[in-house]
Design an enzyme around this catalytic site. Structure first.
Site, mmCIF file in Angstrom:
data_model
loop_
_atom_site.group_PDB
_atom_site.id
_atom_site.type_symbol
_atom_site.label_atom_id
_atom_site.label_comp_id
_atom_site.label_asym_id
_atom_site.label_seq_id
_atom_site.Cartn_x
_atom_site.Cartn_y
_atom_site.Cartn_z
ATOM 1 C CB THR A 77 -0.770 0.009 1.324
ATOM 2 O OG1 THR A 77 -1.660 -1.289 1.220
ATOM 3 C CG2 THR A 77 -1.674 1.296 1.652
ATOM 4 N NE ARG A 114 -7.904 -8.450 3.172
ATOM 5 C CZ ARG A 114 -6.846 -7.597 3.207
ATOM 6 N NH1 ARG A 114 -6.488 -6.748 2.063
ATOM 7 N NH2 ARG A 114 -5.708 -7.324 4.360
ATOM 8 C CB VAL A 115 -12.115 -4.475 3.102
ATOM 9 C CG1 VAL A 115 -11.953 -2.859 3.499
ATOM 10 C CG2 VAL A 115 -13.334 -4.365 1.978
ATOM 11 N N GLY A 116 -9.288 -4.766 3.954
ATOM 12 C CA GLY A 116 -8.079 -4.535 4.993
ATOM 13 C C GLY A 116 -8.293 -3.136 5.519
ATOM 14 C CG ASP A 117 -4.476 -1.700 6.858
ATOM 15 O OD1 ASP A 117 -4.498 -2.390 5.946
ATOM 16 O OD2 ASP A 117 -3.644 -1.170 7.370
ATOM 17 C CB THR A 152 2.258 -0.615 4.177
ATOM 18 O OG1 THR A 152 2.181 -1.595 3.272
ATOM 19 C CG2 THR A 152 3.670 -0.660 4.723
ATOM 20 N N GLY A 153 0.852 -3.388 5.150
ATOM 21 C CA GLY A 153 1.200 -4.595 5.669
ATOM 22 C C GLY A 153 -0.181 -5.323 5.869
ATOM 23 C CB VAL A 154 -0.971 -8.435 7.068
ATOM 24 C CG1 VAL A 154 -2.208 -9.554 7.488
ATOM 25 C CG2 VAL A 154 0.005 -9.585 6.375
HETATM 26 N N1 ASP Z 1 -2.673 -3.108 4.257
HETATM 27 C C1 ASP Z 1 -3.087 -3.738 2.818
HETATM 28 C C2 ASP Z 1 -4.448 -4.581 3.033
HETATM 29 O O1 ASP Z 1 -4.296 -5.210 3.842
HETATM 30 C C3 ASP Z 1 -2.161 -4.014 1.995
HETATM 31 C C4 ASP Z 1 -0.501 -3.668 2.176
HETATM 32 O O2 ASP Z 1 -0.418 -2.615 2.731
HETATM 33 O O3 ASP Z 1 0.464 -4.444 1.712
HETATM 34 O O4 ASP Z 1 -5.122 -4.528 2.236
#
Ligand code: ASP
Length: 331
Positions: free
Chosen positions: A190, A218-221, A241-243
């Protein structure tokens, strides 16, 4: 700003600004300096997750021409949304398991106005639709088809977001259908961006295609205000950014801004944010998260779970790809 003044002060030519060391690839630590909290009176500054140099340069251009922080972050992240070679944001993003590219984005301004789109298809600039949600509707979030129809109403064009490259890789992926996140060579990357303008006002934006090969819907953060992004104009801003699932569980960006409110520096607040996540995930090493933050003074910081995350900072002092310390030291 007063480009000339900026160039004179920094001793950089335009060509120099865009030259070698800053062209480091997104995820390498090479030629990144370890982030230190830097002190200055509040002056325009922009930071973004990862080494998105072109995006931060574009945002800086807005700031140095005395544009608003809000315009800077929107303009900046749009660079990545438009880049078909970036398979984690905007057009060219990796699809979900069904082969659909669904985009998430949010934006927040100095007055705590915010807008977001979730799981939106066929629109190349979700950050701009998020801004329209903020400015033209009584709502904060629009999802799926509703977001897409609203975008058309607002004059956005229908665009096929699935590029040949992403389609080919998805077809290859389907042979095993193995879903896993690969740290730093991610199927997720992200762009979250925070800016302070010449008035000292803060804004932020965050945009992503989310985790590659995610479940449909699916929706993330990233489009969730407080999780992937939060701005409080009295205190500062943070983005992630990340999971995303792990960031949502701690309401990461809001937490970091609140920690800064309690007196922590951006660096300390990001460290504490990651530590809170790791406390809920003791021993887990299979995911990456990176936070960045800026406070009202223009001090910045970042921290992550695994080595390899960097953030780009642009100010009148020039620009830099900053490596950040990590919770795990490697391995
Ligand atoms: N944070 C984003 C999500 O979970 C993905 C990412 O930043 O790598 O959708």
């Amino acid at each position: 700003m007063r480009r000339r003044k900026f160039l004179k002060k920094s001793g950089l030519s335009t060509a120099g600004l865009l030259s070698a060391p800053v062209l480091a690839s997104c995820n390498t630590k090479s030629n990144a300096t370890v982030a230190q909290t830097t002190s200055s009176s509040t002056k325009p500054i922009v930071i973004c997750t990862w080494n998105f140099m072109n995006a931060s340069a574009k945002a800086w251009e807005v700031l140095e021409n005395e544009g608003s922080a809000l315009d800077a972050v929107e303009t900046g992240v749009k660079v990545e949304e438009a880049d078909i070679n970036n398979q984690t944001v905007g057009i060219g993003g990796r699809p979900d398991r069904e082969g659909r590219v669904t985009l998430d984005a949010c934006i927040m301004d100095k007055d705590a106005n915010c807008g977001a789109v979730l799981c939106m298809e066929n629109i190349a600039h979700p950050i701009s639709v998020a801004r329209k949600v903020m400015e033209e509707t009584p709502h904060v979030m629009l999802a799926g088809l509703g977001a897409e129809l609203f975008a058309y109403e607002q004059g956005f064009e229908k665009t096929n977001l699935l590029t040949e490259q992403s389609k080919k890789e998805w077809e290859e992926w389907k042979k095993t259908s193995k879903y896993e996140t690969i740290i730093n060579i991610e199927n997720h990357d992200t762009i979250g961006m925070l800016a302070i303008d010449a008035n000292g006002d803060i804004a932020g934006g965050c945009t992503t295609s989310g985790m590659g090969y995610k479940m449909a819907g699916r929706v993330g953060d990233s489009p969730i205000i407080g999780a992937g992004l939060f701005v409080d104009n009295e205190i500062g801003g943070a983005t992630a950014t990340g999971v995303g699932e792990e960031v949502v569980r701690t309401v990461g960006s809001f937490l970091i801004v609140e920690l800064m409110r309690q007196g922590k520096s951006p660096q300390e607040a990001c460290e504490e944010g990651v530590k809170r996540i790791m406390k809920k995930n003791e021993g887990r090493k299979d995911f990456q998260i990176g936070f960045i933050a800026v406070n009202k003074k223009g001090e910045t910081g970042g921290y992550c779970v695994h080595p390899g995350f960097t953030y780009r900072e642009y100010s009148e002092n020039g620009h830099e790809n900053k490596a950040v310390e990590s919770f795990y030291q490697g391995g």
